[in-house]
Design a protein around this motif. Structure first.
Motif, PDB file in Angstrom:
ATOM      1  N   UNK A  56       0.838  -1.202   0.000  1.00 32.64           N
ATOM      2  CA  UNK A  56       0.000   0.000   0.000  1.00 32.64           C
ATOM      3  C   UNK A  56       0.867   1.244   0.000  1.00 32.64           C
ATOM      4  N   UNK A  57       0.243   2.397   0.104  1.00 30.87           N
ATOM      5  CA  UNK A  57       0.946   3.668  -0.055  1.00 30.87           C
ATOM      6  C   UNK A  57       2.132   3.814   0.868  1.00 30.87           C
ATOM      7  N   UNK A  58       1.987   3.396   2.119  1.00 32.74           N
ATOM      8  CA  UNK A  58       3.069   3.616   3.067  1.00 32.74           C
ATOM      9  C   UNK A  58       4.315   2.828   2.713  1.00 32.74           C
ATOM     10  N   UNK A  59       4.091   1.624   2.207  1.00 29.27           N
ATOM     11  CA  UNK A  59       5.226   0.791   1.836  1.00 29.27           C
ATOM     12  C   UNK A  59       5.946   1.396   0.631  1.00 29.27           C
ATOM     13  N   UNK A  60       5.171   1.811  -0.375  1.00 24.98           N
ATOM     14  CA  UNK A  60       5.824   2.333  -1.572  1.00 24.98           C
ATOM     15  C   UNK A  60       6.539   3.659  -1.298  1.00 24.98           C
ATOM     16  N   UNK A  61       6.020   4.479  -0.388  1.00 24.83           N
ATOM     17  CA  UNK A  61       6.657   5.771  -0.138  1.00 24.83           C
ATOM     18  C   UNK A  61       8.110   5.635   0.266  1.00 24.83           C
ATOM     19  N   UNK A  62       8.440   4.559   0.975  1.00 23.17           N
ATOM     20  CA  UNK A  62       9.817   4.324   1.387  1.00 23.17           C
ATOM     21  C   UNK A  62      10.751   4.212   0.199  1.00 23.17           C
ATOM     22  N   UNK A  63      10.207   3.835  -0.934  1.00 25.29           N
ATOM     23  CA  UNK A  63      11.045   3.626  -2.109  1.00 25.29           C
ATOM     24  C   UNK A  63      11.043   4.799  -3.083  1.00 25.29           C
ATOM     25  N   UNK A  64      10.254   5.778  -2.788  1.00 20.96           N
ATOM     26  CA  UNK A  64      10.154   6.905  -3.716  1.00 20.96           C
ATOM     27  C   UNK A  64      11.461   7.691  -3.714  1.00 20.96           C
ATOM     28  N   UNK A  65      12.093   7.771  -4.870  1.00 23.00           N
ATOM     29  CA  UNK A  65      13.330   8.546  -4.943  1.00 23.00           C
ATOM     30  C   UNK A  65      13.308   9.547  -6.097  1.00 23.00           C
ATOM     31  N   UNK A  66      12.142   9.712  -6.715  1.00 24.29           N
ATOM     32  CA  UNK A  66      12.039  10.669  -7.827  1.00 24.29           C
ATOM     33  C   UNK A  66      10.572  10.985  -8.127  1.00 24.29           C
ATOM     34  N   UNK A  67      10.389  11.926  -9.062  1.00 25.74           N
ATOM     35  CA  UNK A  67       9.042  12.283  -9.527  1.00 25.74           C
ATOM     36  C   UNK A  67       8.124  12.789  -8.421  1.00 25.74           C
ATOM     37  N   UNK A  68       8.699  13.574  -7.519  1.00 24.10           N
ATOM     38  CA  UNK A  68       7.887  14.214  -6.484  1.00 24.10           C
ATOM     39  C   UNK A  68       7.597  15.656  -6.900  1.00 24.10           C
ATOM     40  N   UNK A  69       6.304  15.963  -6.966  1.00 24.37           N
ATOM     41  CA  UNK A  69       5.862  17.301  -7.372  1.00 24.37           C
ATOM     42  C   UNK A  69       5.264  17.996  -6.153  1.00 24.37           C
ATOM     43  N   UNK A  70       5.867  19.112  -5.783  1.00 24.47           N
ATOM     44  CA  UNK A  70       5.402  19.867  -4.620  1.00 24.47           C
ATOM     45  C   UNK A  70       4.490  20.976  -5.105  1.00 24.47           C
ATOM     46  N   UNK A  71       3.248  20.938  -4.642  1.00 20.75           N
ATOM     47  CA  UNK A  71       2.206  21.822  -5.160  1.00 20.75           C
ATOM     48  C   UNK A  71       1.701  22.744  -4.051  1.00 20.75           C
ATOM     49  N   UNK A 123       1.918  12.683 -18.436  1.00 21.86           N
ATOM     50  CA  UNK A 123       3.309  12.539 -18.895  1.00 21.86           C
ATOM     51  C   UNK A 123       4.155  11.733 -17.910  1.00 21.86           C
ATOM     52  N   UNK A 124       3.886  11.912 -16.631  1.00 20.13           N
ATOM     53  CA  UNK A 124       4.658  11.220 -15.583  1.00 20.13           C
ATOM     54  C   UNK A 124       3.661  10.437 -14.724  1.00 20.13           C
ATOM     55  N   UNK A 125       3.304   9.231 -15.186  1.00 18.76           N
ATOM     56  CA  UNK A 125       2.214   8.496 -14.526  1.00 18.76           C
ATOM     57  C   UNK A 125       2.489   8.170 -13.060  1.00 18.76           C
ATOM     58  N   UNK A 126       3.764   8.071 -12.693  1.00 20.17           N
ATOM     59  CA  UNK A 126       4.076   7.730 -11.303  1.00 20.17           C
ATOM     60  C   UNK A 126       4.401   8.938 -10.444  1.00 20.17           C
ATOM     61  N   UNK A 127       4.032  10.114 -10.902  1.00 19.74           N
ATOM     62  CA  UNK A 127       4.329  11.313 -10.111  1.00 19.74           C
ATOM     63  C   UNK A 127       3.647  11.228  -8.744  1.00 19.74           C
ATOM     64  N   UNK A 128       4.363  11.715  -7.733  1.00 19.97           N
ATOM     65  CA  UNK A 128       3.814  11.790  -6.369  1.00 19.97           C
ATOM     66  C   UNK A 128       3.553  13.252  -6.066  1.00 19.97           C
ATOM     67  N   UNK A 129       2.328  13.567  -5.757  1.00 17.12           N
ATOM     68  CA  UNK A 129       1.955  14.966  -5.530  1.00 17.12           C
ATOM     69  C   UNK A 129       1.892  15.261  -4.037  1.00 17.12           C
ATOM     70  N   UNK A 130       2.659  16.269  -3.642  1.00 17.64           N
ATOM     71  CA  UNK A 130       2.681  16.701  -2.247  1.00 17.64           C
ATOM     72  C   UNK A 130       2.118  18.117  -2.189  1.00 17.64           C
ATOM     73  N   UNK A 131       1.049  18.282  -1.444  1.00 17.09           N
ATOM     74  CA  UNK A 131       0.457  19.618  -1.337  1.00 17.09           C
ATOM     75  C   UNK A 131       1.102  20.392  -0.193  1.00 17.09           C
ATOM     76  N   UNK A 132       1.580  21.591  -0.530  1.00 18.27           N
ATOM     77  CA  UNK A 132       2.078  22.511   0.489  1.00 18.27           C
ATOM     78  C   UNK A 132       0.913  23.433   0.812  1.00 18.27           C
TER      79      UNK A 132
END
Ligand code: IDP
Length: 225
Positions: free
Chosen positions: A1-16, A92-101
């Motif tokens: 689930x989301x928590x497990x995958x977040x540990x592996x996120x090393x790219x494609x983070x979009x801060x919004x 364009x970036x299907x695996x983008x992770x969106x972080x809302x500021x």
């Protein structure tokens, strides 16, 4: 689930950011760029005549080709803007992770937010090209700022489009950008440790210096959209 995958996120983070004028979006973006080499796209630098929202999203995607994370620096104060950005980048970036500021704007707190953002924007007005040019006096600037506050639609992570955010970081628009920067870095570090791989956590002095440099470098952009 989301928590497990977040540990592996090393790219494609979009801060919004979800914000209004003067909240400190650009200051935070410049600080993250200098501390971590992350990308930054400012809406006001997108100069196309037609299809500006799409061009903004495309510029964000381009940043992700070279950098693991980037800040999509515009107000994103309405749901339709957040929806457009999430949808267009995801195409364009299907695996983008969106972080809302999320610069929390409670209607009950509007007077404090007004005081803080006006003080920041108007006190530096001498250095603002648009204001210097004489085309916009303080009243006009305040009116534009009020427009954004009036239209602001709070982030609701439970419903569309804000349920598209993988993470929402609440910050206080009346707090200092220095304090907000530290909150943002700590939350991102906890959620996406691999995004920082190989980089030490910045010290308190590093963060002070990044904010100081960002505030020297500043430009305040007053635009209607
Ligand atoms: P925005 O991108 O949300 O419109 P910024 O351009 O980052 O906001 O900031 C607006 C103005 O306020 C800039 O002149 C910036 O240098 C200044 N500023 C940002 N953060 C702070 C702070 O914590 N204290 C005082 N001034 C600040």
């Amino acid at each position: 689930d989301g928590e497990v995958t977040n540990d592996n996120v090393d790219r494609d983070v979009v801060i919004v950011p979800a914000a209004t004028i003067g909240c400190g979006k650009t200051t935070i973006a410049l600080s993250l760029r200098s501390l971590f080499g992350w990308g930054h796209v400012q809406n006001d630098n997108i100069t196309v005549q037609k299809g500006k929202p799409r061009a903004f999203a495309n510029a964000c995607c381009k940043e992700l080709e070279e950098r693991p994370a980037m800040v999509a620096d515009r107000n994103n104060h309405q749901k339709r803007e957040r929806k457009q950005l999430i949808e267009d980048i995801s195409r364009t970036v299907p695996n983008a992770h969106f972080v809302c500021l999320n610069y929390v704007h409670d209607r009950s707190n509007y007077n404090s937010i007004r005081a803080a953002t006006r003080e920041r924007v108007l006190s530096r007005g001498d250095n603002h090209q648009t204001i210097q040019a004489g085309s916009k006096g303080p009243d006009a600037v305040i009116e534009i700022m009020e427009g954004f506050m009036h239209r602001f639609e709070p982030v609701d992570p439970e419903s569309s489009p804000d349920d598209g955010f993988h993470m929402v970081i609440d910050i206080d628009p009346t707090a200092s950008s220095r304090d907000n920067l530290e909150i943002v870095i700590n939350r991102l570090y906890a959620e996406y440790p691999k995004l920082f791989a190989g980089q030490d956590m910045p010290s308190s002095e590093d963060m002070d210096a990044a904010i100081d440099a960002a505030m020297k470098d500043y430009t305040v952009d007053i635009k209607h959209e």
